[in-house]
Motif scaffolding. Structure first.
Motif, mmCIF file in Angstrom:
data_model
loop_
_atom_site.group_PDB
_atom_site.id
_atom_site.type_symbol
_atom_site.label_atom_id
_atom_site.label_comp_id
_atom_site.label_asym_id
_atom_site.label_seq_id
_atom_site.Cartn_x
_atom_site.Cartn_y
_atom_site.Cartn_z
ATOM 1 N N SER A 88 0.606 5.064 0.209
ATOM 2 C CA SER A 88 -0.075 6.532 0.714
ATOM 3 C C SER A 88 0.874 7.858 0.148
ATOM 4 O O SER A 88 1.482 8.177 0.804
ATOM 5 C CB SER A 88 -1.189 6.465 1.987
ATOM 6 N N GLN A 92 -4.631 10.235 -1.071
ATOM 7 C CA GLN A 92 -4.966 9.189 -1.698
ATOM 8 C C GLN A 92 -3.781 8.034 -1.428
ATOM 9 O O GLN A 92 -2.454 8.166 -1.253
ATOM 10 C CB GLN A 92 -4.488 9.638 -3.343
ATOM 11 N N ALA A 93 -4.926 6.603 -1.384
ATOM 12 C CA ALA A 93 -4.018 5.226 -1.215
ATOM 13 C C ALA A 93 -4.210 4.091 -2.749
ATOM 14 O O ALA A 93 -5.305 4.582 -3.279
ATOM 15 C CB ALA A 93 -4.902 5.133 -0.163
ATOM 16 N N LYS A 125 0.817 -0.603 0.072
ATOM 17 C CA LYS A 125 0.182 0.249 -0.084
ATOM 18 C C LYS A 125 1.078 1.294 -0.063
ATOM 19 O O LYS A 125 1.767 1.524 0.733
ATOM 20 C CB LYS A 125 -0.461 -0.065 1.119
#
Length: 147
Positions: A109, A113-114, A107
């Motif tokens: 980020s 926004q991720a 992930k």
């Protein structure tokens, strides 16, 4: 004379691939998680700190300051990523589905926004994120040796 379409394509390409160089590396979080029934790892890279969690229930974590040369390498790896495409990457193998490999996710980020990948086998990420995942795992190895 460059056509309007050519200019638009150039701007889209330039903005997409230079996002991290423009924003710097002070407003991002990278998280790599891997787990099986008996194993858990969570690696977080934020600004100048690398944090390694080896247990789900642990209240403590090991950390390492990221040196400038590693930050430069990380910036280059992030610059080359197609961030918006990360959720759609296909895993090259499916051993995790039958407990043949740990389940992993990446992930990233940036600001608010991720971008999170779908699951993949630990040790066999999609080609597009392979270099970044290997970089993170190599750093985690140095944190584990420090313990």
């Amino acid at each position: 004379m460059i056509s309007k379409i050519g200019k638009v394509l150039f701007l889209l390409f330039f903005l997409n691939f230079s996002l991290f160089s423009q924003e710097g590396l002070d407003d991002y979080i990278i998280e790599y998680r891997t787990l099986t029934r008996g194993m858990f790892k969570r690696i977080v890279v934020k600004e100048k700190i690398f944090i390694y969690h080896s247990s789900r229930n642990s209240k403590t974590a090991d950390s390492l300051e990221i040196k400038d040369e590693l930050r430069a390498r990380l910036a280059k790896l992030l610059e080359d990523l197609p961030l918006k495409g990360i959720p759609y990457l296909k895993a090259p193998s499916d051993k995790r589905l039958a407990d043949g490999a740990a389940h992993a996710k990446l992930k990233i980020s940036l600001k608010k926004q991720a971008y999170e990948s779908s699951g993949f086998d630990h040790g066999n990420p999609p080609e597009e994120i392979r270099d970044l995942v290997e970089f993170i795992l190599n750093i985690s190895g140095s944190v584990q040796k420090k313990q």
